[in-house]
Design an enzyme around this catalytic site. Structure first.
Site, short mmCIF file in Angstrom:
data_model
loop_
_atom_site.label_atom_id
_atom_site.label_comp_id
_atom_site.label_asym_id
_atom_site.label_seq_id
_atom_site.Cartn_x
_atom_site.Cartn_y
_atom_site.Cartn_z
N HIS A 180 0.84 -1.19 0.00
CA HIS A 180 0.00 0.00 0.00
C HIS A 180 0.88 1.24 0.00
O HIS A 180 1.76 1.39 0.85
CB HIS A 180 -0.94 -0.02 1.21
CG HIS A 180 -1.96 -1.12 1.10
ND1 HIS A 180 -2.40 -1.84 2.18
CD2 HIS A 180 -2.62 -1.61 0.01
CE1 HIS A 180 -3.30 -2.73 1.76
NE2 HIS A 180 -3.44 -2.61 0.45
N GLU A 183 1.78 3.64 3.12
CA GLU A 183 2.20 3.01 4.36
C GLU A 183 3.72 2.91 4.47
O GLU A 183 4.30 1.83 4.61
CB GLU A 183 1.52 1.63 4.48
CG GLU A 183 -0.01 1.76 4.46
CD GLU A 183 -0.75 0.42 4.47
OE1 GLU A 183 -0.11 -0.64 4.61
OE2 GLU A 183 -2.00 0.45 4.33
N HIS A 311 2.53 -3.70 6.95
CA HIS A 311 1.55 -2.65 6.65
C HIS A 311 1.50 -1.69 7.84
O HIS A 311 2.11 -1.92 8.87
CB HIS A 311 0.15 -3.27 6.44
CG HIS A 311 0.00 -4.01 5.15
ND1 HIS A 311 -0.85 -3.61 4.15
CD2 HIS A 311 0.60 -5.15 4.69
CE1 HIS A 311 -0.79 -4.46 3.13
NE2 HIS A 311 0.09 -5.41 3.43
N GLU A 379 0.39 -4.76 11.32
CA GLU A 379 -0.11 -3.40 11.08
C GLU A 379 0.58 -2.52 12.11
O GLU A 379 0.20 -2.47 13.28
CB GLU A 379 -1.63 -3.35 11.28
CG GLU A 379 -2.41 -4.18 10.28
CD GLU A 379 -2.65 -3.46 8.95
OE1 GLU A 379 -2.13 -2.34 8.77
OE2 GLU A 379 -3.36 -4.03 8.09
#
Ligand code: 0X9
Ligand code: ZN
Ligand code: CA
Ligand code: CA
Length: 814
Positions: A180, A183, A311, A379
């Site tokens: 992404h 990120e 991420h 994350e």
């Protein structure tokens, strides 16, 4: 967290003219009740990132115009918290004034000073990989491209290992980031790990082990087109583009690369979207995107034992499955490695389908299903960090993940660790480690990794204590199977017969395998704790309450059953002593029964001195007492406790109580770590009201000395004036009869003890109680001629053939 954000809501309502509606992102809050009864709505709406605000419980959604429209269409009530996230993020990016980071300070630009608000741009990442290879040519490959993006950019990969040019038979690890485009902290965290490994190789045995015994493959930017797009639209950082730059027609761009893998691709429409404009658009077919074709080919061509696809954000440590609410068959392995990995970052562990939302066609499902890798999608960062954490957070977030990356890399191969160790007494079986006995140390070693260890794995016991001799110091471990454990037989050390009770024998237990050693330390306390002096203040053994030089005008030290006082609902002086019933007395400052304000210490300090006590004939002693110190309500006074080993000629601080502590608290101290034990030990308690602006009340109770000697010990406690009572404290095995024999020296003063028991007489008899301490009151002589003579006492235990005697204890008659 969100209160940081809220005040800034008013700031930005300025989407730039060039920004298409789809590229305007707001942070919105939705009450969870909006989704009650519609559990799948959230995924169905195509929200790609959901966090929860800790304070309000609100779901925090990053919404572009389309997603906002979907909320409206579904009658979901929301509040806009940040109107323009890109500019809100950009305002926090302040690359100036960075402290030199621990790793990568030598790079150009230095770590965390990249031109994208501190983050490295795509070109800077490429340059950094080149610089790393130039600096560490024997531990890295040159960067190589694993594939070309739609816009013709390279997907750079670098391998770190010893002999990097050779495909050695070492467990393989992959760490990728930036599927992404918004990120970048994932890329920074993976670079930080590389820099740690390389810069620490010659100093940190773990870094050396990992580079020597693993092959690590890094792909820092999986989605260069999306990242460069963000650089172009938002050159100061903060760009919110997520997907790649696939032209979907009709002015709509992008495929979500983390929905394009060929594993349960398009399984349902709640875990990915068929709509081209969606943030989670999965593409026209599985692996339709060149980036994912390259990733899949790379994954197929290697055997990654563990894989991390980094991420941001939400502080999660996610593992399969994403496509459905199903736990993987080896869930226990995932839980074990995840829990070990997250002990510093404290991220929540679990499959996204359970703890986040459904997502199909994702990296970790592909790694897991297609190659059997243990695969995670961390994350990184909290909701206040967001997609573009403030520049000053680049290093802290990278470093809070260092252990997690180390441990995930360990888990790719054999990862042996001492799970637990126990010591056992080898001796008389009483559970205490006594001089002349032995101790056994047994370790359970667990393999939390995917391969068994190589032959030659050892556990070694060592001690540098002068009182320990290692008698069996080596245990050879065979192969410990993956995710299995073994328990060693006991390694042993002998405790020297002359070891003083109370010493600790420190030892190390070293687990060595594959060239890496992990050292655990432990310690064994010698002897059985035995009380040697117990003064519960129920009788005054000769404490001095107040000394010359005290400045307090009221609230002087006294002894009594405390009459409690209160001040604005808080206890000032205690309403009871600390000794369990029938104890009632303690030492305290002022006990006249007046109000709190009339009975407290005023105008300066008041001093309490203990009787002198003898610790010269025992091993290391532990001293404890219960204390009370009220300092209401301006906590600016002190209660200073000191210890002396010369009868009070000089003092050493034991503790300085500051601030209100108006409840009974027992504190304990290891005497020899403060000063050598002598026959003239003494305690001093000074309560001060200075400045004279608050209620000060102090109290002391239950002075105790504990020793660890196994041979019988004797001390005499109290003031040896004519006709007084002193206490003879005798320790020994419970149930043993004893006699106390005494004599008075013919010459005055403290001289050498009597040569034998010949001229002694029995002054008391008894049996050692279960506490192992017999406290016997002894009446001192009333004959004035005794003054200046030394009174000698010795305990003789037992009535069989062996009659162990205590030390001689003495008092100078006053
Ligand atoms: O939606 C995603 O792709 C990930 N969240 S993000 O905010 N970084 O976009 C979560 C993916 C969860 N699925 C996997 N375990 N891979
Ligand atoms: Zn992501
Ligand atoms: Ca024992
Ligand atoms: Ca008491």
């Amino acid at each position: 967290m969100l209160h940081l954000i809220a005040p800034l809501v008013v700031l930005a309502q300025t989407p730039t003219a060039t920004t298409a509606p789809l590229e305007h992102y707001r942070l919105v809050h939705v009450a969870p009740s909006e989704f009650a009864g519609r559990p799948r709505l959230l995924s169905a709406l195509g929200f790609d990132h959901v966090a929860q605000d800790a304070a309000s419980g609100a779901l925090e959604l990053t919404a572009n115009e389309e997603q906002l429209g979907e909320l409206n269409a579904n009658h979901v009530t929301y509040t806009v918290v940040i109107e323009d996230m890109a500019s809100w993020y950009a305002a926090r990016l302040t690359p100036a004034a960075q402290v030199a980071p621990q790793f990568g300070a030598w790079l150009s630009p230095p770590f965390a000073t990249g031109s994208l608000g501190g983050y490295f741009t795509f070109a800077e990442v490429a340059s950094v990989l080149d610089q790393i290879h130039v600096a560490y040519p024997t531990l890295t490959t040159a960067k190589a491209s694993i594939g070309t993006t739609l816009e013709g950019r390279s997907m750079w990969m670098i391998k770190l290992s010893d002999n990097p040019g050779i495909d050695e038979n070492e467990p393989e690890v992959r760490i990728d980031s930036m599927h992404h485009a918004r990120e970048p902290e994932g890329m920074q965290s993976s670079l930080w790990f590389m820099l740690y490994l390389l810069e620490s190789y010659s100093t940190d045995p773990l870094a050396k082990y990992l580079l020597d015994n693993r092959e690590l493959f890094f792909i820092p930017v999986v989605n260069p087109d999306g990242y460069v797009y963000n650089q172009t639209t938002n050159p100061g950082g903060g760009g919110m583009w997520r997907k790649n730059r696939r032209d979907n027609g009709g002015g709509v761009f992008g495929v979500d690369l983390n929905r394009n893998y060929n594993d349960h691709w398009g399984w349902d429409n709640t875990g990915s979207s068929p709509t081209t404009s969606s943030e989670t658009y999965r593409g026209t077919s599985a692996a339709s995107e060149p980036e994912i074709q390259a990733m899949q080919a790379f994954i197929q061509g290697r055997q990654f034992q563990t894989a991390l696809s980094l991420h941001t954000y939400s502080n999660l440590w996610l593992y399969p499955y994403g496509y459905a609410q199903i736990y993987p068959a080896n869930n226990a392995q995932y839980v074990e490695v995840s829990n070990l990995a997250t002990v510093i970052n404290h991220y929540q562990v679990g499959p996204p389908a359970f703890i986040l939302y459904l997502a199909n066609g994702v990296t970790c499902d592909y790694d897991h299903d297609v190659k059997g890798s243990l695969a995670w999608t961390p994350e990184i960062g909290s909701s206040s960090d967001g997609f573009w954490p403030p520049t000053g957070r680049i290093v802290p977030l990278a470093s809070e993940n260092l252990l997690a990356l180390q441990r995930t890399t360990l888990a790719a191969g054999a990862w042996l660790r001492v799970l637990s160790k126990t010591t056992t007494e080898i001796g008389d079986g009483d559970g205490f480690y006594e001089p002349g006995e032995s101790a056994g140390v047994t370790a359970t070693v667990r393999n939390s990794g995917r391969f068994a260890n190589l032959p030659g794995t050892t556990l070694t016991l060592a001690s540098s204590s002068p009182y320990a001799t290692v008698t069996n110091g080596n245990y050879g471990l065979g192969a410990v199977a993956s995710f299995n454990q073994v328990t060693s037989s006991p390694l042993t050390l002998a405790i020297a017969a002359n070891t003083p009770g109370g010493v600790s024998i420190d030892y190390t237990l070293t687990l060595a395998y594959e060239g890496w050693s992990q050292v655990e330390s432990g310690s064994i306390g010698i002897g059985q704790p035995t009380p040697f002096l117990v003064d519960d203040a129920e009788f005054d053994w000769g404490w001095s309450k107040g000394v010359a030089g005290d400045t307090a005008v009221s609230g002087l030290w006294t002894r009594g059953a405390p009459i409690g006082t209160n001040s604005s609902g808080q206890p000032a002086s205690p309403s009871a002593d600390n000794t369990p019933a029938p104890g009632v007395q303690c030492f305290l400052t002022g006990n006249a029964g007046g109000g709190a304000g009339t009975d407290d210490v005023d105008g300066g300090s008041t001093t309490l001195l203990s009787p002198i006590f003898d610790l010269s004939h025992c091993g290391p002693a532990t001293l404890s007492y219960a204390r009370w110190f009220a300092d209401l309500t301006v906590a600016d006074d002190t209660f200073a406790v000191s210890i002396s080993n010369n009868g009070g000629q000089s003092w050493l601080p034991l503790e300085n109580v500051v601030g209100n502590a108006n409840s009974w608290t027992t504190v304990s101290f290891d005497v020899p770590s403060f000063l050598p034990q002598t026959a003239n030990m003494r305690l001093r308690f000074v309560a001060s009201d200075a400045p004279n602006n608050s209620l000060v009340e102090a109290a002391v109770d239950d002075l105790q000395i504990v020793i660890y000697d196994s041979a019988p010990r004797l001390n005499l406690y109290g003031k040896p004036t004519l006709g007084s009572t002193v206490l003879a404290n005798v320790t020994g095995p419970a149930g043993t009869p004893f006699v106390l024999r005494a004599t008075i020296s013919s010459t005055g003063g403290a001289t050498a003890p009597p040569a034998s028991l010949a001229n002694t007489r029995v002054v008391a008899t008894g049996t050692i109680p279960a506490t192992r301490l017999a406290s016997v009151p002894i009446s001192m002589t009333s004959r004035p001629a005794a003054v200046g003579h030394t009174f000698w006492l010795r305990a003789v235990l037992g009535n069989g053939a062996s009659k162990p005697s205590s030390n001689w204890a003495s008092l100078l008659v006053q």
